[in-house]
Design an enzyme around this catalytic site. Sequence first.
Site, PDB file in Angstrom:
ATOM      1  N   ARG A 162     -40.441   0.673  38.964  1.00 36.93           N
ATOM      2  CA  ARG A 162     -39.142   1.131  38.470  1.00 36.93           C
ATOM      3  C   ARG A 162     -38.820   0.483  37.117  1.00 36.93           C
ATOM      4  NH1 ARG A 162     -33.274   0.337  41.553  1.00 36.93           N
ATOM      5  NH2 ARG A 162     -32.070   1.745  40.253  1.00 36.93           N
ATOM      6  N   ASP A 193     -26.483  -6.465  43.806  1.00 37.06           N
ATOM      7  CA  ASP A 193     -27.227  -6.303  42.563  1.00 37.06           C
ATOM      8  C   ASP A 193     -26.367  -5.565  41.554  1.00 37.06           C
ATOM      9  OD1 ASP A 193     -27.216  -3.665  43.420  1.00 37.06           O
ATOM     10  OD2 ASP A 193     -29.352  -3.584  43.877  1.00 37.06           O
TER      11      ASP A 193
END
Length: 575
Positions: free
Chosen positions: A185, A467
């Site tokens: 990613r 996050d």
Amino acid sequence: MEHGAGRIKMGEIPSLDFVFDVVTEVPVRLELSPSPQGLDEEYGTLFTPASLLFLHQLVSEFDNEVDQVSRLRVSRKAHLDTSGDLPGFSQATSHIRDDPAWKVLPVPPRLQRRHVDVGDMAPCDTRRLIQALQSPAQGLQIDFDDGNCPTFYNQIKGINNVCKVVYNQFPNVPAISQAPVLMLRPRAWNMVEHNMLVNGKEVPGPLFDFGLLMFHCGKALYNSKSGPFFYLSKVESFMEARLWNNIFLWAQQQLGLPRGSIKATVLIENVLATFEMNEILYELREHSAGLNCGIWDYSASFVNKFGHREAFLLPDRSKYVNMEKRFLRSYMDLLVQTCHRRGALATGGMAAPLLPPVRDSHAYQTVLANVTRLKLLEIRAGVDGFMVYDLNLIEPMQKLFQQHTGGDNQLHRVRDDVAVTPEDLVCMPAGGVTLHGLKYNIGVGILFIHAWLSGNGHFFYRGQVEDSATAEISRSQVWQWIRHQAQLEDNKRVVTRAMVVHLTQEVMKELREVTACQTVRAEESLQTAAEMFLEVVLKRNFPEFLTTYLNLDHTFLSSQAMWENVARGALASKL
């Protein structure tokens, strides 16, 4: 670890230098910062003459198109703001949606039964990476985006760790063909890499990450039938999918890989992209591994695009926002239907809770039951897989999939029962604002900034991992509640700047205990994070991405220099 031989000549140290293509003798205008302390070997492994030429060519080829993506985003946002319109399904691309004949190419065998991935896997965390590789997970989200803080140290360490996994250089870890499949990613289009300049411009973060990963690992992953597979973050339109498709075609040609070798899952994290899911799959039909639906980045995108409109006041996320609500359930159902009609895989979001250590405890059973209930909702909607953070959740969630799907994917479920309207997708859930939710959002926002100032991309708070996705929705809600002077359910008080400043001071007492501030530097870092959080949520105009704001902020950049000096001092003391 690289493809091809070096085709440029340069000094021994590539930092802040010019290089020349020996075939054309054309100067390659590239500048690269020196190696972070302690990573000289990794730096030298990644930044070879051949890899630098590849990066230069990649960035030179697509830099203008990346700028066009940014301008298109600004233009669409300006149109929504000035017109008051809401997004819809475009008539200009109706022929793509209405044509039942086209499908994406079938995904490779290693992607066909991938029920449980490990999410937020920052690859610079070597210990956790090895633990995840040794786990029974079917995939790992190798995350240079939401769960990672993109310091130069972390990027180099993380990309080099991926190379070591691919080339089986970690002891007691399965070979890449047997290990959990790597879903790489790169950073999203809103991020830049400050430590490399091409033609006098800082390079786009995703091109830096993708270029190094593909150059060093692409062919090895393909030869082992284990990739290269990618997650594409924060895509907002089919034009951005087209750009990625062109990048894939270019990279495959440069590296001698067959067309369609790369497979990518697009994360639908923006409300505008929801109306273009067919078109996104169509643009990537040779390279598509499917689409992914999450909850917090997607919810935050409503504040980003419509947050100044009072009709789009998003209620307390901890109490009123979950995948059972109409706007999120419709989004998930439509994503599954769209993917399965086109032969693409549909994946769900990440379970963030952490299981308590005592398996027989009431707390353990409560957390597991809550995760099971929400993930069962996704399985029944038809998803083919999802993510967890806690490695101890892998086996229970795999058993859940086995019980309800027989261990296969759910591509056969085309969801003809789904008929989602534009109104379904933009219907805000009922509910209000709570004092608990306000304080929780303040805490998450401050701790995320504090983590970034320390070089970490995620952290733990009140029993779960947080996050950038949860930080985005947290700061978005606080900004929006101040903007619309929302009333607290608890006592009907109006959310004001003064209230948020006062509550921040209250929350800081708890956060000092959470972060165990035992030094003056740690206390100063936490205080700086609180000040930066207030700066963001009190701005007149909403910053589109918290991570962009931080990545361009002097305080964050100077903090990296501080931690570099700390590392040098620690190394010197050992010597």
